[in-house]
Design a protein around this motif. Structure first.
Motif, PDB file in Angstrom:
ATOM      1  N   UNK A 166      40.371  36.244  34.162  1.00  0.00           N
ATOM      2  CA  UNK A 166      40.968  35.102  33.470  1.00  0.00           C
ATOM      3  C   UNK A 166      41.640  34.222  34.513  1.00  0.00           C
ATOM      4  N   UNK A 167      41.350  32.907  34.452  1.00  0.00           N
ATOM      5  CA  UNK A 167      42.024  32.030  35.411  1.00  0.00           C
ATOM      6  C   UNK A 167      43.144  31.294  34.692  1.00  0.00           C
ATOM      7  N   UNK A 168      44.199  30.975  35.430  1.00  0.00           N
ATOM      8  CA  UNK A 168      45.306  30.236  34.825  1.00  0.00           C
ATOM      9  C   UNK A 168      45.188  28.767  35.179  1.00  0.00           C
ATOM     10  N   UNK A 169      44.748  27.959  34.207  1.00  0.00           N
ATOM     11  CA  UNK A 169      44.564  26.518  34.370  1.00  0.00           C
ATOM     12  C   UNK A 169      43.790  26.162  35.644  1.00  0.00           C
ATOM     13  N   UNK A 170      42.878  27.026  36.038  1.00  0.00           N
ATOM     14  CA  UNK A 170      42.063  26.775  37.227  1.00  0.00           C
ATOM     15  C   UNK A 170      42.832  26.925  38.534  1.00  0.00           C
ATOM     16  N   UNK A 171      44.112  27.315  38.457  1.00  0.00           N
ATOM     17  CA  UNK A 171      44.946  27.364  39.666  1.00  0.00           C
ATOM     18  C   UNK A 171      44.786  28.679  40.417  1.00  0.00           C
ATOM     19  N   UNK A 231      44.005  35.715  37.358  1.00  0.00           N
ATOM     20  CA  UNK A 231      44.924  36.812  37.038  1.00  0.00           C
ATOM     21  C   UNK A 231      44.275  38.154  37.354  1.00  0.00           C
ATOM     22  N   UNK A 232      45.093  39.153  37.686  1.00  0.00           N
ATOM     23  CA  UNK A 232      44.519  40.481  37.926  1.00  0.00           C
ATOM     24  C   UNK A 232      43.976  41.071  36.617  1.00  0.00           C
ATOM     25  N   UNK A 233      42.952  41.920  36.713  1.00  0.00           N
ATOM     26  CA  UNK A 233      42.462  42.610  35.512  1.00  0.00           C
ATOM     27  C   UNK A 233      43.469  43.671  35.103  1.00  0.00           C
ATOM     28  N   UNK A 245      45.984  40.626  23.972  1.00  0.00           N
ATOM     29  CA  UNK A 245      44.715  41.250  23.588  1.00  0.00           C
ATOM     30  C   UNK A 245      43.541  40.449  24.152  1.00  0.00           C
ATOM     31  N   UNK A 246      43.724  39.109  24.272  1.00  0.00           N
ATOM     32  CA  UNK A 246      42.676  38.278  24.876  1.00  0.00           C
ATOM     33  C   UNK A 246      42.481  38.635  26.343  1.00  0.00           C
ATOM     34  N   UNK A 247      43.590  38.800  27.040  1.00  0.00           N
ATOM     35  CA  UNK A 247      43.534  39.153  28.472  1.00  0.00           C
ATOM     36  C   UNK A 247      42.904  40.549  28.652  1.00  0.00           C
ATOM     37  N   UNK A 248      43.341  41.505  27.799  1.00  0.00           N
ATOM     38  CA  UNK A 248      42.780  42.860  27.870  1.00  0.00           C
ATOM     39  C   UNK A 248      41.278  42.842  27.576  1.00  0.00           C
ATOM     40  N   UNK A 249      40.886  42.023  26.592  1.00  0.00           N
ATOM     41  CA  UNK A 249      39.469  41.910  26.217  1.00  0.00           C
ATOM     42  C   UNK A 249      38.654  41.407  27.408  1.00  0.00           C
ATOM     43  N   UNK A 250      39.179  40.365  28.077  1.00  0.00           N
ATOM     44  CA  UNK A 250      38.460  39.795  29.216  1.00  0.00           C
ATOM     45  C   UNK A 250      38.373  40.801  30.361  1.00  0.00           C
ATOM     46  N   UNK A 251      39.466  41.539  30.606  1.00  0.00           N
ATOM     47  CA  UNK A 251      39.445  42.552  31.669  1.00  0.00           C
ATOM     48  C   UNK A 251      38.395  43.610  31.358  1.00  0.00           C
ATOM     49  N   UNK A 252      38.365  44.079  30.100  1.00  0.00           N
ATOM     50  CA  UNK A 252      37.412  45.127  29.717  1.00  0.00           C
ATOM     51  C   UNK A 252      35.975  44.623  29.830  1.00  0.00           C
TER      52      UNK A 252
END
Ligand code: HEM
Ligand code: HEM
Length: 183
Positions: free
Chosen positions: A122-127, A130-132, A110-117
């Motif tokens: 969302x970045x993974x540890x700065x590496x 992630x796709x929306x 839900x956090x990832x979906x929230x950020x996409x919306x």
């Protein structure tokens, strides 16, 4: 020596490491989440936005650990619960564990979906980024904030129950419940 894999009587090293690292992460993320939303939004103070960034990165780390944990768990025997318990307590214990698996998936999702919306990747540890999962949408953004919030709130009483039961077993019944989750 603690075995690598679970046995009928205890959790193995892999399950123990995953349990305690995720316990720390989930409790920390819930506390950080509840704290950061009380901070003011605007102004020159970037504390809130910085904490939200940490929360997102660590939340994704929890998601990766969850995927590892689930994959490991399906290959393992599940240790027996203490055998002096009434049946309803055994069902309650397994039900709480199941709810935790649900929350370990649904909270980061839900956090990832929230950020996409919100249109904030969302970045993974700065590496890498992630796709929306969905397109920008203010209505869905508000909805996923609510879902994420209520899932976060649901974690707290379940955790109190789970920790309370573990301590009760250890201190009052003096059985192996807590010991079998320790190395
Ligand atoms: C300080 C806090 C915690 C304590 C003292 C604790 C203690 C325990 C103990 C003793 C067990 C073994 C129960 C048994 O099989 O008889 C267990 C299992 C479990 N715990 Fe915790 N726990 C804590 C935090 C958490 C958190 C934060 C989560 C997840 C959000 C969690 C998820 C689970 C799950 C899913 C199991 C079932 C075994 C598995 O599939 O890994 N625990 N816990
Ligand atoms: C995995 C475990 C996670 C837990 C336990 C957790 C828990 C929480 C909690 C308790 C809040 C405060 C809710 C409120 O009172 O309004 C929160 C807020 C938030 N979380 Fe998480 N979260 C997790 C993962 C994630 C992930 C993976 C992301 C994003 C990729 C994320 C993004 C956010 C954002 C942006 C907020 C602020 C929402 C707002 O502005 O109201 N979270 N989280």
């Amino acid at each position: 020596m603690t075995p690598i894999e679970n046995t009928e009587d205890r959790y193995g090293v892999v399950a123990i490491m995953l349990h305690w690292s995720m316990a720390l992460l989930m409790i920390g993320l819930a506390a950080l989440g509840l704290y950061m939303v009380t901070l003011p939004d605007a102004g020159f103070d970037t504390k809130k936005i910085t904490l939200i960034l940490y929360h997102k990165e660590l939340g994704l780390l929890a998601f990766v650990l969850f995927a590892l944990r689930l994959s490991w768990r399906v290959t393992q025997v599940i240790p027996k619960l203490a055998d002096h318990l009434p049946e309803w307590q055994m069902i309650a214990a397994r039900f709480v564990h199941l709810c935790f698996y649900g929350l370990m998936f649904a909270l980061p999702m839900s956090g990832w979906l929230m950020s996409s919306a919100a249109g904030i990747p969302v970045s993974f540890l700065g590496l890498f980024t992630l796709p929306d999962l969905i397109h920008r949408n203010d209505h869905l953004f508000a909805l996923f904030i609510d879902i994420h919030k209520w899932l976060g709130y649901a974690l707290v009483p379940l955790l109190a129950l789970h920790m309370g039961a573990a301590l009760r077993h250890h201190i009052v019944y003096k059985d192996d419940t807590l010991r079998k989750m320790l190395p």
